[in-house]
Design a protein around this motif. Structure first.
Motif, PDB file in Angstrom:
ATOM      1  N   TRP A 102      44.787  65.484  20.949  1.00 52.33           N
ATOM      2  CA  TRP A 102      43.699  65.134  20.016  1.00 52.33           C
ATOM      3  C   TRP A 102      43.286  66.356  19.193  1.00 52.33           C
ATOM      4  CZ3 TRP A 102      40.866  60.533  19.151  1.00 52.33           C
ATOM      5  CH2 TRP A 102      39.733  60.694  18.347  1.00 52.33           C
ATOM      6  N   LYS A 103      43.057  67.465  19.874  1.00 49.54           N
ATOM      7  CA  LYS A 103      42.604  68.661  19.165  1.00 49.54           C
ATOM      8  C   LYS A 103      43.683  69.179  18.215  1.00 49.54           C
ATOM      9  CE  LYS A 103      39.341  70.161  22.738  1.00 49.54           C
ATOM     10  NZ  LYS A 103      39.004  71.196  23.746  1.00 49.54           N
ATOM     11  N   TYR A 104      44.929  69.095  18.640  1.00 51.08           N
ATOM     12  CA  TYR A 104      46.016  69.553  17.772  1.00 51.08           C
ATOM     13  C   TYR A 104      46.104  68.678  16.531  1.00 51.08           C
ATOM     14  CZ  TYR A 104      50.648  70.775  16.069  1.00 51.08           C
ATOM     15  OH  TYR A 104      51.695  71.176  15.271  1.00 51.08           O
ATOM     16  N   PHE A 105      46.029  67.353  16.720  1.00 51.25           N
ATOM     17  CA  PHE A 105      46.112  66.461  15.564  1.00 51.25           C
ATOM     18  C   PHE A 105      44.932  66.674  14.624  1.00 51.25           C
ATOM     19  CE2 PHE A 105      45.190  62.368  13.459  1.00 51.25           C
ATOM     20  CZ  PHE A 105      46.346  62.271  12.701  1.00 51.25           C
ATOM     21  N   ARG A 106      43.749  66.858  15.180  1.00 49.01           N
ATOM     22  CA  ARG A 106      42.581  67.076  14.320  1.00 49.01           C
ATOM     23  C   ARG A 106      42.732  68.380  13.535  1.00 49.01           C
ATOM     24  NH1 ARG A 106      36.929  69.198  15.453  1.00 49.01           N
ATOM     25  NH2 ARG A 106      35.854  68.670  13.515  1.00 49.01           N
ATOM     26  N   LYS A 107      43.255  69.408  14.176  1.00 53.17           N
ATOM     27  CA  LYS A 107      43.440  70.693  13.495  1.00 53.17           C
ATOM     28  C   LYS A 107      44.435  70.565  12.347  1.00 53.17           C
ATOM     29  CE  LYS A 107      45.078  75.417  14.310  1.00 53.17           C
ATOM     30  NZ  LYS A 107      45.661  76.356  15.302  1.00 53.17           N
ATOM     31  N   GLU A 108      45.489  69.790  12.541  1.00 52.22           N
ATOM     32  CA  GLU A 108      46.542  69.674  11.542  1.00 52.22           C
ATOM     33  C   GLU A 108      46.264  68.590  10.502  1.00 52.22           C
ATOM     34  OE1 GLU A 108      49.185  71.748  11.335  1.00 52.22           O
ATOM     35  OE2 GLU A 108      48.185  72.834  12.960  1.00 52.22           O
ATOM     36  N   SER A 109      45.297  67.721  10.781  1.00 56.86           N
ATOM     37  CA  SER A 109      45.043  66.588   9.897  1.00 56.86           C
ATOM     38  C   SER A 109      44.506  67.049   8.548  1.00 56.86           C
ATOM     39  CB  SER A 109      44.040  65.632  10.546  1.00 56.86           C
ATOM     40  OG  SER A 109      43.671  64.607   9.659  1.00 56.86           O
ATOM     41  N   LYS A 110      44.943  66.364   7.493  1.00 55.84           N
ATOM     42  CA  LYS A 110      44.485  66.677   6.139  1.00 55.84           C
ATOM     43  C   LYS A 110      43.184  65.946   5.790  1.00 55.84           C
ATOM     44  CE  LYS A 110      48.062  69.246   4.972  1.00 55.84           C
ATOM     45  NZ  LYS A 110      48.665  69.503   6.274  1.00 55.84           N
ATOM     46  N   PHE A 111      42.694  65.123   6.704  1.00 53.35           N
ATOM     47  CA  PHE A 111      41.472  64.361   6.450  1.00 53.35           C
ATOM     48  C   PHE A 111      40.640  64.325   7.733  1.00 53.35           C
ATOM     49  CE2 PHE A 111      45.335  61.810   6.730  1.00 53.35           C
ATOM     50  CZ  PHE A 111      45.185  61.254   7.990  1.00 53.35           C
ATOM     51  N   PRO A 112      39.354  63.962   7.624  1.00 52.33           N
ATOM     52  CA  PRO A 112      38.468  63.988   8.793  1.00 52.33           C
ATOM     53  C   PRO A 112      38.857  62.964   9.860  1.00 52.33           C
ATOM     54  CG  PRO A 112      37.200  64.038   6.758  1.00 52.33           C
ATOM     55  CD  PRO A 112      38.617  63.720   6.374  1.00 52.33           C
ATOM     56  N   ILE A 113      38.466  63.274  11.088  1.00 51.49           N
ATOM     57  CA  ILE A 113      38.708  62.411  12.243  1.00 51.49           C
ATOM     58  C   ILE A 113      37.360  61.890  12.761  1.00 51.49           C
ATOM     59  CG2 ILE A 113      39.638  62.288  14.585  1.00 51.49           C
ATOM     60  CD1 ILE A 113      41.735  62.636  12.339  1.00 51.49           C
ATOM     61  N   ALA A 114      37.351  60.611  13.152  1.00 57.36           N
ATOM     62  CA  ALA A 114      36.128  59.975  13.645  1.00 57.36           C
ATOM     63  C   ALA A 114      36.318  59.487  15.073  1.00 57.36           C
ATOM     64  CB  ALA A 114      35.743  58.805  12.741  1.00 57.36           C
ATOM     65  N   ILE A 115      35.224  59.456  15.813  1.00 57.47           N
ATOM     66  CA  ILE A 115      35.208  58.898  17.166  1.00 57.47           C
ATOM     67  C   ILE A 115      34.268  57.710  17.181  1.00 57.47           C
ATOM     68  CG2 ILE A 115      34.473  59.294  19.548  1.00 57.47           C
ATOM     69  CD1 ILE A 115      35.432  62.128  19.338  1.00 57.47           C
ATOM     70  N   ASP A 116      34.737  56.622  17.783  1.00 61.14           N
ATOM     71  CA  ASP A 116      33.939  55.399  17.864  1.00 61.14           C
ATOM     72  C   ASP A 116      33.699  55.001  19.316  1.00 61.14           C
ATOM     73  OD1 ASP A 116      32.906  52.830  17.848  1.00 61.14           O
ATOM     74  OD2 ASP A 116      34.549  51.921  16.757  1.00 61.14           O
ATOM     75  N   GLU A 117      34.753  54.554  19.991  1.00 59.09           N
ATOM     76  CA  GLU A 117      34.585  53.885  21.278  1.00 59.09           C
ATOM     77  C   GLU A 117      34.000  54.781  22.364  1.00 59.09           C
ATOM     78  OE1 GLU A 117      38.426  52.353  22.053  1.00 59.09           O
ATOM     79  OE2 GLU A 117      38.387  50.959  20.360  1.00 59.09           O
ATOM     80  N   SER A 118      34.159  56.081  22.252  1.00 56.65           N
ATOM     81  CA  SER A 118      33.643  56.990  23.284  1.00 56.65           C
ATOM     82  C   SER A 118      32.172  57.338  23.075  1.00 56.65           C
ATOM     83  CB  SER A 118      34.482  58.270  23.325  1.00 56.65           C
ATOM     84  OG  SER A 118      35.820  57.975  23.645  1.00 56.65           O
TER      85      SER A 118
END
Length: 301
Positions: A209-225
């Protein structure tokens, strides 16, 4: 308001969904719950308690059992005690009714995204929602539907160009991708106005998760947690997302949702409010809350 003269009654309901909804763990074709009526000598108001299976901490059976054994005074006493173990959906129901009793509805308009499941009729839905005036679109995308999703994003780009109107994209995957599946699809999204991607991969795999968020070109959101203030505190402390999607029915009503909003904003993060496919009573309460608390300028959903 003096709550001593309030009488609470309830009725169980079942409402079929126009379009079945696929969550992370369950597929829903109907919503079940309870409508609470709060009545005084001069007024009455309604609230909805409809826990969402697989997401809410309480079950419908637990709500049914609790209501059958609890009188109005005891229920209101638990609601007034913010530290009590009153089920979140019941706290939401009483919050909703009390909000109605306190005054007239605000006149602000509340904006929402369109939600589109990727199926054979996805393109038709995109065009219909666009014609209805929606300019923010949330796509429920899974590894098996990435090609169709990209086709819909391309269609939206064409519609936007032809009308000279901007639009934005939200993706929601209910943790459905694995790290090995997501890279190629994510790299192809850079040409589109993605506002955020909600629950892209399993949060349990923190490293991925942290790796994908670091590499992502757009923001990441959390819902179900985001199912309690404690879980939100942990997510914020770990700096795991840019957006947090809040469900008042799951969190436990509007007072707790307001606390969650303050926590999120204090960390420099963003939030959006969404529903759990409540019936009319619950949806109207959420709309009223958003129109009153300063969130009406945001696009929720």
């Amino acid at each position: 308001m003096d709550n001593s003269g309030i009488k609470i009654s309830y009725a169980e309901f079942s409402r079929a969904l126009h379009t079945p909804f696929q969550g992370a763990k369950h597929r829903f074709s109907q919503r079940l719950g309870f409508i609470l009526r709060l009545e005084t000598a001069t007024d009455n108001a309604y609230g909805e308690a409809s826990p969402l299976p697989g997401t809410s901490r309480e079950s419908l059976e637990e709500i049914r059992s609790f209501l059958s054994q609890t009188d109005s005074f005891s229920l209101l006493s638990l609601w007034e005690d913010s530290q009590s173990n009153l089920a979140p959906s019941l706290r939401m129901a009483i919050d909703s009714a009390m909000m109605t009793m306190k005054g007239t509805p605000p006149k602000n308009t509340v904006k929402s995204n369109a939600v589109i499941g990727i199926g054979d009729d996805a393109r038709e839905k995109v065009m219909a929602f666009w014609a209805s005036g929606f300019r923010t679109f949330k796509f429920k995308v899974m590894p098996s539907t990435t090609v169709q999703c990209l086709q819909c994003l391309e269609l939206l780009r064409d519609l936007s160009k032809s009308s000279s109107e901007n639009h934005s994209i939200r993706l929601d995957s209910n943790h459905g991708f694995q790290q090995s599946e997501i890279v190629d699809f994510a790299s192809g999204l850079s040409a589109y106005p993605v506002e955020y991607w909600e629950d892209p991969i399993p949060l349990e795999d923190r490293w991925a998760w942290k790796y994908f968020r670091k590499e992502s070109k757009f923001p990441i959101a959390i819902d179900e947690s985001c199912d309690s203030l404690d879980s939100l505190d942990s997510l914020l402390e770990e700096n795991l997302a840019d957006y947090f999607i809040l469900k008042p029915t799951v969190l436990g009503g509007f007072a707790i949702t307001e606390k969650a909003i303050r926590k999120i904003l204090s960390k420099g993060k963003k939030y959006r409010i969404t529903s759990t496919f409540e019936a009319e009573v619950g949806m109207q309460a959420i709309i009223r809350f958003l129109a009153a608390n300063g969130s009406a300028s945001l696009v929720h959903g």
